[in-house]
Design a protein around this motif. Structure first.
Motif, PDB file in Angstrom:
ATOM      1  N   ASP A 143       0.830  -1.203   0.000  1.00 28.16           N
ATOM      2  CA  ASP A 143       0.000   0.000   0.000  1.00 28.16           C
ATOM      3  C   ASP A 143       0.866   1.256   0.000  1.00 28.16           C
ATOM      4  O   ASP A 143       0.597   2.216  -0.733  1.00 28.16           O
ATOM      5  N   ALA A 144       1.939   1.234   0.809  1.00 29.06           N
ATOM      6  CA  ALA A 144       2.816   2.405   0.893  1.00 29.06           C
ATOM      7  C   ALA A 144       3.506   2.678  -0.445  1.00 29.06           C
ATOM      8  O   ALA A 144       3.618   3.839  -0.874  1.00 29.06           O
ATOM      9  N   LEU A 145       3.959   1.629  -1.146  1.00 27.76           N
ATOM     10  CA  LEU A 145       4.639   1.826  -2.419  1.00 27.76           C
ATOM     11  C   LEU A 145       3.676   2.324  -3.493  1.00 27.76           C
ATOM     12  O   LEU A 145       4.045   3.152  -4.336  1.00 27.76           O
TER      13      LEU A 145
ATOM     14  N   VAL B 229      10.250   3.476 -12.149  1.00 32.64           N
ATOM     15  CA  VAL B 229       9.263   4.518 -11.854  1.00 32.64           C
ATOM     16  C   VAL B 229       9.661   5.233 -10.572  1.00 32.64           C
ATOM     17  O   VAL B 229       9.511   6.438 -10.437  1.00 32.64           O
ATOM     18  N   SER B 230      10.180   4.465  -9.623  1.00 30.38           N
ATOM     19  CA  SER B 230      10.719   4.990  -8.370  1.00 30.38           C
ATOM     20  C   SER B 230      11.730   3.969  -7.866  1.00 30.38           C
ATOM     21  O   SER B 230      11.996   2.952  -8.529  1.00 30.38           O
ATOM     22  N   ALA B 231      12.289   4.209  -6.689  1.00 30.91           N
ATOM     23  CA  ALA B 231      13.325   3.312  -6.170  1.00 30.91           C
ATOM     24  C   ALA B 231      12.810   1.893  -5.979  1.00 30.91           C
ATOM     25  O   ALA B 231      13.577   0.934  -6.068  1.00 30.91           O
ATOM     26  N   GLN B 232      11.510   1.728  -5.740  1.00 29.75           N
ATOM     27  CA  GLN B 232      10.961   0.410  -5.444  1.00 29.75           C
ATOM     28  C   GLN B 232       9.849  -0.002  -6.399  1.00 29.75           C
ATOM     29  O   GLN B 232       9.041  -0.861  -6.074  1.00 29.75           O
ATOM     30  N   LEU B 233       9.812   0.619  -7.576  1.00 32.99           N
ATOM     31  CA  LEU B 233       8.757   0.302  -8.535  1.00 32.99           C
ATOM     32  C   LEU B 233       9.334   0.327  -9.943  1.00 32.99           C
ATOM     33  O   LEU B 233       9.948   1.312 -10.360  1.00 32.99           O
ATOM     34  N   THR B 234       9.153  -0.787 -10.682  1.00 31.67           N
ATOM     35  CA  THR B 234       9.682  -0.919 -12.039  1.00 31.67           C
ATOM     36  C   THR B 234       8.544  -1.223 -12.998  1.00 31.67           C
ATOM     37  O   THR B 234       7.708  -2.089 -12.728  1.00 31.67           O
ATOM     38  N   ARG B 235       8.527  -0.504 -14.108  1.00 32.57           N
ATOM     39  CA  ARG B 235       7.525  -0.736 -15.146  1.00 32.57           C
ATOM     40  C   ARG B 235       8.085  -1.700 -16.184  1.00 32.57           C
ATOM     41  O   ARG B 235       9.202  -1.513 -16.698  1.00 32.57           O
ATOM     42  N   TYR B 236       7.361  -2.758 -16.471  1.00 36.33           N
ATOM     43  CA  TYR B 236       7.678  -3.712 -17.532  1.00 36.33           C
ATOM     44  C   TYR B 236       6.720  -3.443 -18.685  1.00 36.33           C
ATOM     45  O   TYR B 236       5.499  -3.443 -18.501  1.00 36.33           O
TER      46      TYR B 236
END
Length: 373
Positions: free
Chosen positions: A175-177, A294-301
């Motif tokens: 939820d936080a991410l 997208v951010s330090a802990q989120l990657t778009r495939y």
């Protein structure tokens, strides 16, 4: 950790190692998460063994804790490949503990692939393995035969409290991410793959936060259990994930393989409760999908016509926020210490074992004495 808490924790572990003393001189190789509370467990391990090496799980290393542990213990790098290769695994063991009696303390079945070689060719003796996780339990159980005792705490009732809180921490971090990029999960369709203790806790927590939850498990009994608790169930992974805007994988045994990712809904968030190599076959997508942070802990495939987001690079989502589950984790750590001592007494024959109920009851009583208030 504040000084009073550290004193209380050290006192708890001292009592545990007094109740479960080692039967002789042994050396341990300890695979572990290096989180802020972990040095107390390692200090306790020195009461039952010589710690020959600490092997930190790569995605769960708190740098100040690593720096502190290095001042006291030998620290070696850990990779799945190192212990899959028989030669590398044996060289590591010989360099660390050649000629000695050894207990391997495992999280995730790292020693499973090379265990036959280690037991047959090591210059010392492998007294056994202590395994912490369901993922590792499955890896050892899948071997044709076990050349030494494996004591698993993965299915211990002492771990139920931890597993429940891990499930809740997974949802908290997810939820936080998602919120960090200005999105929310409320009222969305979610899918949980794997309905063990952690998967169940995740599903229940998601439902409590107003998500519509579908469950898939390849065990039909667990699907029946999920259905009886009011969750929607699906007969296949592809059907389960097709409409889900959030997919959380909790099998420990490659929940999503290369062909499964195409079924993900555009824009779906995908997360795991364990190491990426154990849960998501993301490596198979590197030549197919373009990846962009997208951010330090989120990657778009993304590939033409299809995209989704991977949380925490496919690793355990809750380690982004320290994976704290409070004092309950010390129950499992105490059982690991007791199992290590039991192996030093040669209490088990080769095969897969659990600690006796009486020993678990003693650990629980000691824990209540130190932490109930």
């Amino acid at each position: 950790m504040e000084s009073p808490e550290r004193v209380r924790l050290d006192a708890f572990f001292r009592q545990i190692t007094t109740q479960f003393p080692a039967g002789g001189a042994i050396t341990t190789l300890v695979i572990t998460h290096l989180l802020p509370e972990r040095p107390a467990f390692l200090r306790a391990m020195t009461a039952v063994s010589t710690v020959g090496a600490v092997l930190p799980k790569p995605r769960s290393i708190h740098q100040p804790t690593l720096d502190a542990v290095r001042r006291t213990f030998p620290v070696h790098d850990l990779t799945r490949e190192r212990f899959t290769d028989n030669t590398q695994a044996l060289d590591c063991l010989e360099d660390t503990a050649g000629g000695r009696d050894v207990v391997l303390v495992d999280i995730g079945g790292y020693f499973a692939a090379s265990l036959d070689t280690l037991v047959s060719k090591f210059s010392g003796r492998i007294l056994g393995v202590v395994e912490d996780t369901e993922n590792g339990h499955q890896r050892y159980a899948a071997l044709d035969s076990l050349p030494c005792p494996i004591v698993s705490v993965a299915r211990s009732p002492l771990k139920d409290c931890e597993d429940h809180l891990v499930g809740r921490s997974i949802v908290f971090s997810t939820d936080a991410l998602v919120r960090a990029r200005g999105d929310i999960l409320t009222s969305r369709n979610a899918c949980v793959i794997g309905f063990g203790k952690i998967g169940r806790a995740i599903a229940q927590t998601l439902r409590a936060q107003d998500l519509r939850v579908t469950v898939y498990d390849n065990d039909p009994i667990k699907r029946v259990q999920a259905h009886s608790l009011g969750f929607r169930t699906s007969a296949s992974t592809a059907d389960a994930v097709r409409d889900a805007e959030l997919v959380l994988c909790a099998t420990g045994n490659l929940a999503l393989r290369q062909g499964d990712f195409a079924a993900l809904r555009n824009g779906a968030y995908l997360g795991s409760v364990t190491s990426s190599e154990d849960e998501l076959e993301l490596g198979s997508l590197h030549d197919l999908y373009q990846r962009s942070p997208v951010s330090a802990q989120l990657t778009r495939y993304e590939v033409t016509g299809h995209y989704f987001y991977v949380l925490a690079d496919g690793g355990a989502v809750n380690f982004v926020h320290g994976a704290a589950v409070g004092a309950y984790i010390h129950l499992v750590q105490a059982e690991i210490l007791a199992a290590t001592a039991a192996l030093s007494h040669a209490r088990f024959h080769p095969g897969l074992h659990e600690m006796p109920a009486a020993d678990r009851g003693s650990i629980a009583t000691t824990w209540l004495h130190h932490f109930e208030r």
